[in-house]
Design an enzyme around this catalytic site. Sequence first.
Site, PDB file in Angstrom:
ATOM      1  N   GLY A 153       4.217  44.138  61.118  1.00  0.00           N
ATOM      2  CA  GLY A 153       3.498  44.984  60.165  1.00  0.00           C
ATOM      3  C   GLY A 153       4.163  46.335  59.989  1.00  0.00           C
ATOM      4  CE1 TYR A 154       6.012  52.538  62.260  1.00  0.00           C
ATOM      5  CE2 TYR A 154       7.938  51.476  63.217  1.00  0.00           C
ATOM      6  CZ  TYR A 154       7.284  52.621  62.794  1.00  0.00           C
ATOM      7  OH  TYR A 154       7.902  53.845  62.895  1.00  0.00           O
ATOM      8  CB  ALA A 155       9.403  45.905  60.739  1.00  0.00           C
ATOM      9  CB  THR A 157       4.880  50.040  56.532  1.00  0.00           C
ATOM     10  OG1 THR A 157       5.347  50.498  57.807  1.00  0.00           O
ATOM     11  CG2 THR A 157       3.596  49.243  56.744  1.00  0.00           C
TER      12      THR A 157
END
Length: 245
Positions: A153-155, A157
Amino acid sequence: MTDTQRRVAIVTGGSRGIGRAVSERLAADGQAVVIAYAGNDVEAKATVEAVEAAGGNAVAVQADVADETAVRSLFDLAEQRFGGVDVVVNAAGIMVLSPLADAGLDDLDRMFRTNLRGTFVIGREAARRVRSGGAIINFSTSVTRLNLPTYSGYAATKAAVEALSPILAKELRGRDITVNAVAPGPTATSLFLDGKDQETIDRMAKMNPMERLGRPEDIAEVVSSLAGPARWINGQTIFVNGGVA
């Protein structure tokens, strides 16, 4: 140096971690710094005091980077207080780690709101207001190349931030404004360290040939160059990670 000569920087997420190191470095470079922070008044005050104790000039403003009204007010304040905006650093970000199969959509929405929408809203205002000779510096992550489990999820964004940065650079053709993204590797901040055991931290520290975690000051050094003398770097993602990827 007068206010009309001095460069003025807005740093989102500028009261802690990498953002604080960037705020202090740009102030040491002679820029007036507007520190945008999410909600921790104590940290924001401490950062302003550190800048001023070192002879710099800073002001802290609480602002939701994903709120267009708050962002307009942030730029208004910078212009009213210091005369304009030359540098915008999008260092605000949140990270929630989870295997994709177990990921909460609320967490995903929070990350997209701050990491991507926040960069978009700040970038839109910056495109309208940054003066000629200025710089817009977004933040990605080396995880977009490392493909580490639990970071999906972080990657995602941050990969979107990497995509929009060179497009904005081209949209600002003819205005002498650079737009780049900085992609740190594992860096010793609370954003990285929280929730990790010592074994994980030690293992990740040895992933790069330098065999240590990055320091916030390592990242701030690159931002300082992009925010000042490095005028021939534009539309790029700079991986600042000691050689991990």
